[in-house]
Design an enzyme around this catalytic site. Structure first.
Site, short mmCIF file in Angstrom:
data_model
loop_
_atom_site.label_atom_id
_atom_site.label_comp_id
_atom_site.label_asym_id
_atom_site.label_seq_id
_atom_site.Cartn_x
_atom_site.Cartn_y
_atom_site.Cartn_z
N LYS A 102 0.86 -1.24 0.17
CA LYS A 102 -0.25 0.13 -0.11
C LYS A 102 0.90 1.26 0.03
O LYS A 102 2.08 1.17 0.50
CB LYS A 102 -0.87 0.20 1.19
CG LYS A 102 -1.90 -1.21 1.44
CD LYS A 102 -3.47 -0.65 1.15
CE LYS A 102 -4.36 -1.51 1.31
NZ LYS A 102 -4.92 -1.86 2.54
N HIS B 257 2.18 7.08 2.08
CA HIS B 257 1.70 8.38 1.90
C HIS B 257 1.95 9.58 2.86
O HIS B 257 2.41 9.14 3.92
CB HIS B 257 0.30 8.20 1.58
CG HIS B 257 -0.74 7.82 2.60
ND1 HIS B 257 -1.02 8.44 3.70
CD2 HIS B 257 -1.28 6.57 2.82
CE1 HIS B 257 -1.76 7.71 4.57
NE2 HIS B 257 -2.14 6.70 3.96
N HIS C 178 1.38 9.09 6.48
CA HIS C 178 2.32 8.34 7.64
C HIS C 178 3.57 9.12 8.04
O HIS C 178 4.17 8.73 8.89
CB HIS C 178 3.07 7.23 6.61
CG HIS C 178 2.00 6.22 6.15
ND1 HIS C 178 1.63 5.89 5.07
CD2 HIS C 178 1.56 5.11 7.08
CE1 HIS C 178 0.93 4.66 5.00
NE2 HIS C 178 0.75 4.35 6.26
#
Length: 566
Positions: free
Chosen positions: A127, A130, A133
């Site tokens: 995933k 982004h 985070h």
């Protein structure tokens, strides 16, 4: 070296027998205005003991206390006893200590022999890593550095999201449409495409969901093909995540993610059963937490699969057995407050007294200003893209301001990445904030580049002076208002680190280093440093070096570099 708070506390103790020196010391404050002295002791708590007004008590104490070599003046102001320290002694204490301790200034062995775990970052495999985070990653790293600086044995854990039904979906999607070479060129973006395509197709063909569940079951039972694909997804994702960690200069001691605990679930279920904590609810298994004023915690679904909370319980028990931690800190967003309350409550119910050593450090959300990233609407904003964009924008600024600078690439990286980190740590962590390029990269105001520029300015003064700096100086020459202000800020470094650590609030160190940069720049503008008077020049250069060293030490705690040129 003089500890002014200790000196003041000892002299006050002679007048206040009902309090210990430690209690007195804890009450000492720094007045908001320098005209009110360097330290102030509030007398409000003494009103009951002395049966007098705080003002009268303060007046009596101020009149009775004798001046010493360290304290030049004592007055009472509105219920406070205010102390003015001897400026020469202050300069002697601070400058000797910093020039002796150098990169260890601010550090201590307060936590020696104690183990602290900090779990942070924890992105999901396959995933996007982004912009969201950034908070857990940067706040967690700063918290690790705070504890480490005070002598704790600190263990950094990246609890990767590398387990769950999404891997069944990914295996199905990859086997249908994936190409190894394409994925290896751009792992996360290509795996994300496959994941999104699976969901689009599964809406038309619901049977694909069953196939995904079947592949996840195979993974749980260590099927060779499923395990091999899962391991490859994990390895390729980690390579890409590592790009971000390298840019931020962040390391971990352990990358044990959720998958590591998959074989430890049955023991957790058995332990909860043995302790009579599991109850059936509509076919699923729960722990009732009504006595803790919390909703029930779902431990096992109808189909027998476990949840995050089950894995967190398993991880907590494993960590206690492996590290015997004194504290285990989870740097996870505020949306998970209930999850951690439930998890800690279950550990308590299981009879483990270390439930009180589990700490959730929540933080608010980060949003992006509209149109700040060159991305089409709806696309995920990758953290690596943000960091590279910060470096590129910083490079443009430096080339414009100083086109002949050496090592522009290196400086742009240190300042660009540092700017993003500093912005992230500038506010109390619980506050939501909006990421702004203009504010982040400004060389003026309360920003990372401003502090780094102050460090570079100190380095430039020292290069120009081209002389050895020592503490063999006339400390009396640093008694002016601006120098005293810098010294007073410098003296509070360890106190600010300890406060930031106790509250798990790195922004306290950010505030400290901003105050130091502002006090130094005022000194720099008002008091020429490289003067003809050799004694004055030596004294002021010692203060420049103490400021430079302390800024470097503070930036290190925040996870930032201290450039020598900008």
């Amino acid at each position: 070296m003089v500890d002014f708070k200790q000196v003041i506390s000892e002299s006050l103790k002679a007048k206040i027998e009902d309090m210990t020196i430690e209690e007195i010391k804890a009450l000492l404050e720094v007045p908001p205005n320098k005209d009110m002295g360097d330290y102030a002791f509030p007398c409000f708590k003494l009103a009951k003991i002395f049966r007098k007004s705080p003002n009268m008590i303060a007046e009596e104490i101020a009149n009775e206390l004798e001046l010493t070599d360290d304290i030049s003046k004592i007055i009472n102001l509105g219920g406070y006893v205010n102390f003015f320290v001897n400026k020469e002694q202050l300069a002697k204490k601070v400058i000797n200590q910093i020039l002796t301790e150098k990169e260890n200034y601010g550090r201590s062995n307060y936590g020696e022999g104690k183990d602290v775990i900090v779990e942070f970052s924890s992105p999901n495999i396959a995933k996007p890593f982004h912009i969201g985070h950034i908070r857990t990653t940067v706040i967690g790293n700063a918290i690790y550095k705070l504890y480490e600086s005070q002598g704790y044995n600190t263990i950094r854990i990246n609890h990767l999201g590398d387990y769950g039904t999404q891997f069944g979906k990914l295996i199905v999607a990859y086997k249908l449409w994936g190409e190894k070479e394409v994925v290896e060129q751009n792992p996360i973006k290509e795996l994300l495409k496959l994941y999104v395509r699976f969901h689009d197709e599964a809406e038309k063909k619901p049977e694909m969901e069953d196939e995904a569940r079947s592949w996840f079951t195979k993974l749980e039972h260590h099927d060779e093909e499923a395990t091999e694909l899962w391991q490859w997804f994990r390895d390729e994702s980690l390579k890409e995540f590592q790009n971000v960690y390298d840019l931020l200069d962040i390391q971990f001691d352990s990358l044990t993610g959720e998958s590591f605990y998959s074989d430890k679930m049955p023991a957790v279920i058995d332990a909860l059963n043995e302790k009579g904590l599991l109850e059936e609810s509509q076919g699923a298994m729960i722990v009732d937490l009504e006595d803790e004023k919390l909703p029930p915690a779902l431990i096992q679904k109808k189909d027998g699969s476990t949840l995050y909370i089950t894995r967190d319980i398993a991880a907590g028990i494993y960590r206690k057995e492996t590290y015997d931690f004194d504290k285990c800190i989870y740097v996870v967003g505020s949306q998970q407050i209930l999850h951690f309350e439930q998890y800690f409550a279950i550990i308590k119910k299981m009879g483990y007294d270390w439930y009180k050593d589990l700490v959730h450090v929540p933080f608010g959300m980060v949003a992006l200003e509209a149109g700040t990233m060159s991305t089409r609407k709806g696309r995920v904003v990758f953290l690596e893209d943000v960091l590279h964009q910060a470096i590129d924008k910083t490079k443009e600024i430096i080339e414009e301001k100083n086109p002949n600078a050496d090592n522009i690439e290196e400086i742009a990286k240190e300042v660009g990445v540092g700017a993003v980190v500093f912005q992230e740590l500038s506010n109390s962590r619980i506050k939501d904030y909006t990421f702004s390029w203009e504010r982040t990269l400004s060389f003026e105001g309360e920003t990372g580049p401003y502090v780094q520029y102050t460090h570079a300015r100190c380095c430039a003064v020292e290069r120009k002076a081209n002389t050895e700096i020592s503490s063999d100086i006339n400390f009396d020459l640093l008694g002016d208002e601006e120098a005293s202000e810098v010294l007073k800020v410098l003296e509070t470094f360890n106190k600010n680190i300890m406060l930031a650590m106790s509250k798990n609030e790195p922004h306290i160190v950010t505030r400290f280093v901003l105050d130091l940069a502002q006090a130094f720049n005022k000194f720099y503008h008002n008091r020429p440093i490289l003067v003809d008077d050799e004694e004055l020049r030596k004294a002021r250069l010692a203060l420049v070096e103490c400021t430079r060293q302390t800024i470097e030490n503070a930036l290190h705690l925040l996870g930032m570099q201290a450039p020598v040129k900008m």
